[in-house]
Structures are given as C-alpha cells and as structure tokens.
Design a protein around this motif. Structure first.
Motif, PDB file in Angstrom:
ATOM      1  N   LEU A  11       0.835  -1.195   0.000  1.00 33.85           N
ATOM      2  CA  LEU A  11       0.000   0.000   0.000  1.00 33.85           C
ATOM      3  C   LEU A  11       0.879   1.257   0.000  1.00 33.85           C
ATOM      4  O   LEU A  11       0.599   2.216  -0.722  1.00 33.85           O
ATOM      5  CB  LEU A  11      -0.924  -0.003   1.211  1.00 33.85           C
ATOM      6  N   GLY A  12       1.941   1.230   0.799  1.00 36.32           N
ATOM      7  CA  GLY A  12       2.873   2.353   0.812  1.00 36.32           C
ATOM      8  C   GLY A  12       3.571   2.545  -0.525  1.00 36.32           C
ATOM      9  O   GLY A  12       3.761   3.675  -0.982  1.00 36.32           O
ATOM     10  N   LEU A  13       3.939   1.444  -1.177  1.00 36.68           N
ATOM     11  CA  LEU A  13       4.577   1.542  -2.492  1.00 36.68           C
ATOM     12  C   LEU A  13       3.649   2.182  -3.516  1.00 36.68           C
ATOM     13  O   LEU A  13       4.103   2.887  -4.420  1.00 36.68           O
ATOM     14  CB  LEU A  13       5.007   0.161  -2.985  1.00 36.68           C
ATOM     15  N   ALA A  14       2.354   1.940  -3.378  1.00 40.65           N
ATOM     16  CA  ALA A  14       1.396   2.500  -4.334  1.00 40.65           C
ATOM     17  C   ALA A  14       0.987   3.922  -3.980  1.00 40.65           C
ATOM     18  O   ALA A  14       0.754   4.739  -4.865  1.00 40.65           O
ATOM     19  CB  ALA A  14       0.165   1.610  -4.390  1.00 40.65           C
ATOM     20  N   ALA A  15       0.897   4.245  -2.696  1.00 40.53           N
ATOM     21  CA  ALA A  15       0.312   5.517  -2.278  1.00 40.53           C
ATOM     22  C   ALA A  15       1.323   6.638  -2.079  1.00 40.53           C
ATOM     23  O   ALA A  15       0.977   7.812  -2.259  1.00 40.53           O
ATOM     24  CB  ALA A  15      -0.468   5.313  -0.989  1.00 40.53           C
ATOM     25  N   LEU A  16       2.538   6.324  -1.713  1.00 43.94           N
ATOM     26  CA  LEU A  16       3.462   7.389  -1.332  1.00 43.94           C
ATOM     27  C   LEU A  16       4.087   8.167  -2.500  1.00 43.94           C
ATOM     28  O   LEU A  16       4.311   9.364  -2.352  1.00 43.94           O
ATOM     29  CB  LEU A  16       4.539   6.840  -0.398  1.00 43.94           C
ATOM     30  N   PRO A  17       4.373   7.574  -3.648  1.00 45.13           N
ATOM     31  CA  PRO A  17       4.886   8.398  -4.749  1.00 45.13           C
ATOM     32  C   PRO A  17       3.938   9.523  -5.181  1.00 45.13           C
ATOM     33  O   PRO A  17       4.405  10.649  -5.398  1.00 45.13           O
ATOM     34  CB  PRO A  17       5.136   7.388  -5.872  1.00 45.13           C
ATOM     35  N   PRO A  18       2.620   9.289  -5.253  1.00 45.54           N
ATOM     36  CA  PRO A  18       1.749  10.424  -5.559  1.00 45.54           C
ATOM     37  C   PRO A  18       1.755  11.501  -4.468  1.00 45.54           C
ATOM     38  O   PRO A  18       1.600  12.684  -4.764  1.00 45.54           O
ATOM     39  CB  PRO A  18       0.361   9.798  -5.686  1.00 45.54           C
ATOM     40  N   VAL A  19       1.936  11.090  -3.225  1.00 45.59           N
ATOM     41  CA  VAL A  19       2.024  12.067  -2.135  1.00 45.59           C
ATOM     42  C   VAL A  19       3.265  12.939  -2.317  1.00 45.59           C
ATOM     43  O   VAL A  19       3.215  14.157  -2.126  1.00 45.59           O
ATOM     44  CB  VAL A  19       2.031  11.358  -0.762  1.00 45.59           C
ATOM     45  N   ALA A  20       4.367  12.324  -2.707  1.00 46.66           N
ATOM     46  CA  ALA A  20       5.586  13.090  -2.965  1.00 46.66           C
ATOM     47  C   ALA A  20       5.389  14.044  -4.143  1.00 46.66           C
ATOM     48  O   ALA A  20       5.836  15.193  -4.109  1.00 46.66           O
ATOM     49  CB  ALA A  20       6.755  12.148  -3.239  1.00 46.66           C
ATOM     50  N   LEU A  26       2.487  21.317  -4.772  1.00 49.09           N
ATOM     51  CA  LEU A  26       2.004  22.345  -3.858  1.00 49.09           C
ATOM     52  C   LEU A  26       3.075  23.362  -3.490  1.00 49.09           C
ATOM     53  O   LEU A  26       2.773  24.543  -3.313  1.00 49.09           O
ATOM     54  CB  LEU A  26       1.451  21.701  -2.586  1.00 49.09           C
ATOM     55  N   THR A  27       4.323  22.902  -3.353  1.00 44.66           N
ATOM     56  CA  THR A  27       5.384  23.805  -2.919  1.00 44.66           C
ATOM     57  C   THR A  27       6.169  24.401  -4.078  1.00 44.66           C
ATOM     58  O   THR A  27       6.756  25.467  -3.932  1.00 44.66           O
ATOM     59  CB  THR A  27       6.374  23.086  -1.994  1.00 44.66           C
ATOM     60  N   GLY A  28       6.243  23.701  -5.195  1.00 44.93           N
ATOM     61  CA  GLY A  28       7.054  24.167  -6.311  1.00 44.93           C
ATOM     62  C   GLY A  28       8.535  23.938  -6.093  1.00 44.93           C
ATOM     63  O   GLY A  28       9.359  24.389  -6.878  1.00 44.93           O
ATOM     64  N   SER A  29       8.869  23.215  -5.058  1.00 39.66           N
ATOM     65  CA  SER A  29      10.268  22.962  -4.722  1.00 39.66           C
ATOM     66  C   SER A  29      10.663  21.551  -5.141  1.00 39.66           C
ATOM     67  O   SER A  29       9.934  20.592  -4.887  1.00 39.66           O
ATOM     68  CB  SER A  29      10.479  23.117  -3.214  1.00 39.66           C
ATOM     69  N   GLN A  35      11.993  15.685   1.082  1.00 37.00           N
ATOM     70  CA  GLN A  35      11.572  15.992   2.448  1.00 37.00           C
ATOM     71  C   GLN A  35      10.366  15.145   2.845  1.00 37.00           C
ATOM     72  O   GLN A  35      10.272  14.702   3.995  1.00 37.00           O
ATOM     73  CB  GLN A  35      11.270  17.485   2.579  1.00 37.00           C
ATOM     74  N   ALA A  36       9.463  14.888   1.917  1.00 41.91           N
ATOM     75  CA  ALA A  36       8.327  14.016   2.204  1.00 41.91           C
ATOM     76  C   ALA A  36       8.812  12.598   2.493  1.00 41.91           C
ATOM     77  O   ALA A  36       8.319  11.940   3.411  1.00 41.91           O
ATOM     78  CB  ALA A  36       7.342  14.022   1.034  1.00 41.91           C
ATOM     79  N   ALA A  37       9.786  12.131   1.717  1.00 39.77           N
ATOM     80  CA  ALA A  37      10.337  10.796   1.949  1.00 39.77           C
ATOM     81  C   ALA A  37      11.033  10.726   3.310  1.00 39.77           C
ATOM     82  O   ALA A  37      10.908   9.721   4.022  1.00 39.77           O
ATOM     83  CB  ALA A  37      11.314  10.428   0.839  1.00 39.77           C
ATOM     84  N   LEU A  41      10.043   8.263   6.391  1.00 39.85           N
ATOM     85  CA  LEU A  41      11.055   7.420   7.025  1.00 39.85           C
ATOM     86  C   LEU A  41      11.092   7.661   8.528  1.00 39.85           C
ATOM     87  O   LEU A  41      11.171   6.714   9.314  1.00 39.85           O
ATOM     88  CB  LEU A  41      12.427   7.684   6.408  1.00 39.85           C
ATOM     89  N   ALA A  42      11.017   8.920   8.940  1.00 37.55           N
ATOM     90  CA  ALA A  42      11.011   9.232  10.367  1.00 37.55           C
ATOM     91  C   ALA A  42       9.777   8.643  11.052  1.00 37.55           C
ATOM     92  O   ALA A  42       9.875   8.112  12.165  1.00 37.55           O
ATOM     93  CB  ALA A  42      11.065  10.742  10.578  1.00 37.55           C
ATOM     94  N   LEU A  43       8.625   8.717  10.385  1.00 32.90           N
ATOM     95  CA  LEU A  43       7.415   8.129  10.955  1.00 32.90           C
ATOM     96  C   LEU A  43       7.524   6.616  11.075  1.00 32.90           C
ATOM     97  O   LEU A  43       7.084   6.029  12.072  1.00 32.90           O
ATOM     98  CB  LEU A  43       6.203   8.486  10.098  1.00 32.90           C
TER      99      LEU A  43
END
Length: 60
Positions: A11-20, A26-29, A35-37, A41-43
C-alpha cells in the motif's frame, strides 16, 4: 512478516509516490519529495521503536 505487514508495505509503495508528487506540486520545490520521503522514514522509524518497546519482554 505477516499478511498485514505485506499489505501495508505494498500500500505504501502504491500511495506514497503520488504524495511526494503532490508535495512537489504544492510547494514548487524540487526538494519537497525528498523531504516528504524523509518524513515518512522518520514516521516509520518511530512506529518501529514504539512497536519494539511494546513487544519487549517485561519481568513479572
């Protein structure tokens, strides 16, 4: 690892790349996906420490 662990892993493999990508949009950075990754990782490390502390053998 049990079935729930594999389910969460995939589920993480499928969901996290779109979050990144969303963080980038949203930030343009260009650093936002990294930083999202790092935050994910910290979580996960925090969750692992909580799990390990909860399953530690305790003297009765």
């Amino acid at each position: 690892m049990n079935k729930a662990g594999y389910t969460l892993f995939y589920l993480g493999l499928a969901a996290l790349p779109p979050v990144a990508g969303l963080a980038r949009d949203l930030t343009g950075s260009a650093a936002a996906p990294l930083q999202a990754a790092a935050a994910v990782l910290a979580l996960s490390m925090t969750g692992l420490l909580v799990y390990a502390a909860g399953t530690r053998d305790r003297p009765s």
